[in-house]
Design a protein around this motif. Structure first.
Motif, short mmCIF file in Angstrom:
data_model
loop_
_atom_site.label_atom_id
_atom_site.label_comp_id
_atom_site.label_asym_id
_atom_site.label_seq_id
_atom_site.Cartn_x
_atom_site.Cartn_y
_atom_site.Cartn_z
N MET A 3 0.81 -1.22 0.00
CA MET A 3 0.00 0.00 0.00
C MET A 3 0.85 1.27 0.00
N ALA A 4 2.16 1.15 -0.22
CA ALA A 4 3.04 2.32 -0.15
C ALA A 4 4.15 2.21 -1.18
N ILE A 5 4.69 3.36 -1.56
CA ILE A 5 5.80 3.40 -2.50
C ILE A 5 6.56 4.71 -2.31
N ASP A 6 7.87 4.66 -2.54
CA ASP A 6 8.72 5.84 -2.51
C ASP A 6 9.06 6.20 -3.95
N ILE A 7 8.84 7.46 -4.33
CA ILE A 7 8.97 7.84 -5.74
C ILE A 7 9.60 9.21 -5.90
N THR A 8 10.08 9.49 -7.10
CA THR A 8 10.49 10.82 -7.50
C THR A 8 10.17 10.93 -8.99
N GLN A 9 10.36 12.10 -9.56
CA GLN A 9 10.05 12.26 -10.98
C GLN A 9 10.89 13.36 -11.62
N ASP A 10 10.64 14.59 -11.23
CA ASP A 10 11.37 15.72 -11.80
C ASP A 10 12.53 16.07 -10.87
N PHE A 11 13.76 15.73 -11.28
CA PHE A 11 14.90 15.93 -10.39
C PHE A 11 15.20 17.42 -10.18
N SER A 12 14.71 18.28 -11.07
CA SER A 12 14.91 19.72 -10.89
C SER A 12 13.84 20.31 -9.97
N ASP A 13 12.77 19.57 -9.72
CA ASP A 13 11.71 20.03 -8.82
C ASP A 13 11.15 18.81 -8.08
N PRO A 14 11.97 18.19 -7.22
CA PRO A 14 11.53 16.98 -6.53
C PRO A 14 10.35 17.20 -5.59
N HIS A 15 10.13 18.46 -5.22
CA HIS A 15 9.03 18.78 -4.31
C HIS A 15 7.68 18.72 -5.00
N ALA A 16 7.66 18.66 -6.35
CA ALA A 16 6.41 18.70 -7.11
C ALA A 16 5.49 17.53 -6.76
N ILE A 17 6.05 16.34 -6.62
CA ILE A 17 5.24 15.17 -6.28
C ILE A 17 4.64 15.32 -4.89
N TYR A 18 5.42 15.87 -3.97
CA TYR A 18 4.90 16.09 -2.62
C TYR A 18 3.71 17.05 -2.64
N ARG A 19 3.83 18.12 -3.41
CA ARG A 19 2.73 19.08 -3.51
C ARG A 19 1.49 18.41 -4.10
N ALA A 20 1.68 17.59 -5.13
CA ALA A 20 0.55 16.91 -5.76
C ALA A 20 -0.11 15.92 -4.80
N ALA A 21 0.71 15.14 -4.09
CA ALA A 21 0.17 14.15 -3.16
C ALA A 21 -0.56 14.83 -2.00
N LYS A 22 0.00 15.94 -1.52
CA LYS A 22 -0.66 16.68 -0.44
C LYS A 22 -2.00 17.24 -0.90
N LYS A 23 -2.06 17.69 -2.13
CA LYS A 23 -3.31 18.23 -2.67
C LYS A 23 -4.37 17.15 -2.74
N LEU A 24 -3.99 15.94 -3.14
CA LEU A 24 -4.95 14.84 -3.23
C LEU A 24 -5.39 14.36 -1.85
N ASN A 25 -4.47 14.44 -0.86
CA ASN A 25 -4.82 14.11 0.53
C ASN A 25 -5.44 12.72 0.63
N ARG A 26 -4.82 11.76 -0.03
CA ARG A 26 -5.39 10.42 -0.15
C ARG A 26 -4.89 9.44 0.91
N GLY A 27 -3.77 9.77 1.57
CA GLY A 27 -3.21 8.84 2.55
C GLY A 27 -2.00 9.47 3.22
N GLY A 28 -0.95 8.67 3.44
CA GLY A 28 0.28 9.19 4.02
C GLY A 28 1.18 9.79 2.97
N THR A 29 1.77 10.97 3.27
CA THR A 29 2.65 11.65 2.33
C THR A 29 3.85 12.20 3.08
N GLY A 30 5.04 11.74 2.71
CA GLY A 30 6.24 12.21 3.38
C GLY A 30 7.29 12.65 2.37
N TYR A 31 7.89 13.81 2.60
CA TYR A 31 8.93 14.33 1.71
C TYR A 31 10.30 14.15 2.36
#
Length: 209
Positions: free
Chosen positions: A135-163
């Motif tokens: 039920m969990a995974i650690d991910i990244t995507q845009d190395f120039s803006d690694p915080h982007a995924i955190y912002r997206a996950a926080k916006k969805l507010n679907r579960g646990g989100t850690g940066y």
């Protein structure tokens, strides 16, 4: 042999059980797309996977078999059934980011043995991690803006989100009870117990009905 219809029934039942703590997958919306495809690459194994895991209102069993192997515990070479809700979360995160890169995965399924070893090495690893449940995974995507995924996950507010702004920044996402944190802070250590209590309550309700 598990049929596609039986697989769908199982996954929908699992999703329904999680409703009090986890928002329903967006695929139930009337404007949901015909297909949902994930494009991923493992930073540890180098493996790549592009798969349509949901199409025409149904989860694709064959796709989940490929996902399970791609997201296996590389230390023990073992697999588990990965949560459909987690795949929905990954897909929606990808839609919210502007990057054209695949989702780079770092750690998905963990066996109890692997998680216990990691927890012994670092206090940031939850002994009751949702990685062990698929039920969990650690991910990244845009190395120039690694915080982007955190912002997206926080916006969805679907579960646990850690940066984790480490040397290779990444984001932990899971479909357990909602929580968020930024390393070196840690998430709530009682979320696994909260999830188990929710499942027990759902089972009791079903038995009473």
């Amino acid at each position: 042999m598990t049929t596609r219809r039986h697989f769908l029934k199982q996954t929908l039942a699992a999703g329904a059980a999680a409703t009090p703590l986890v928002a329903a997958p967006a695929i139930v919306r009337a404007d949901a797309p015909y297909k949902r495809t994930l494009r991923m690459q493992s930073l540890n194994s180098g493996e790549k996977l592009t798969t349509t895991y949901w199409a025409d209102g149904e989860y694709e069993q064959g796709a989940f078999q490929r996902i399970a192997w791609f997201m296996r515990d590389l230390r023990t070479n073992t697999t588990t059934e990965m949560s459909p809700a987690l795949m929905d979360l990954l897909w929606e995160i990808d839609q919210l980011t502007s990057s054209s890169k695949p989702i780079y995965t770092m750690s998905a399924y963990r066996s109890e043995r692997t998680n216990a070893w990691l927890a012994a090495q670092s206090t940031s690893v939850d002994p009751g991690s949702f990685h062990m449940r698929g039920m969990a995974i650690d991910i990244t995507q845009d190395f120039s803006d690694p915080h982007a995924i955190y912002r997206a996950a926080k916006k969805l507010n679907r579960g646990g989100t850690g940066y984790y702004p480490t040397r290779t920044p990444y984001v932990h996402v899971d479909v357990g009870p909602v929580d968020s944190w930024v390393h070196p802070d840690i998430g709530r250590r009682d979320r696994d117990a909260e999830y188990e209590a929710m499942l027990a309550g759902e089972k009791e309700t079903q038995n009473d009905s």
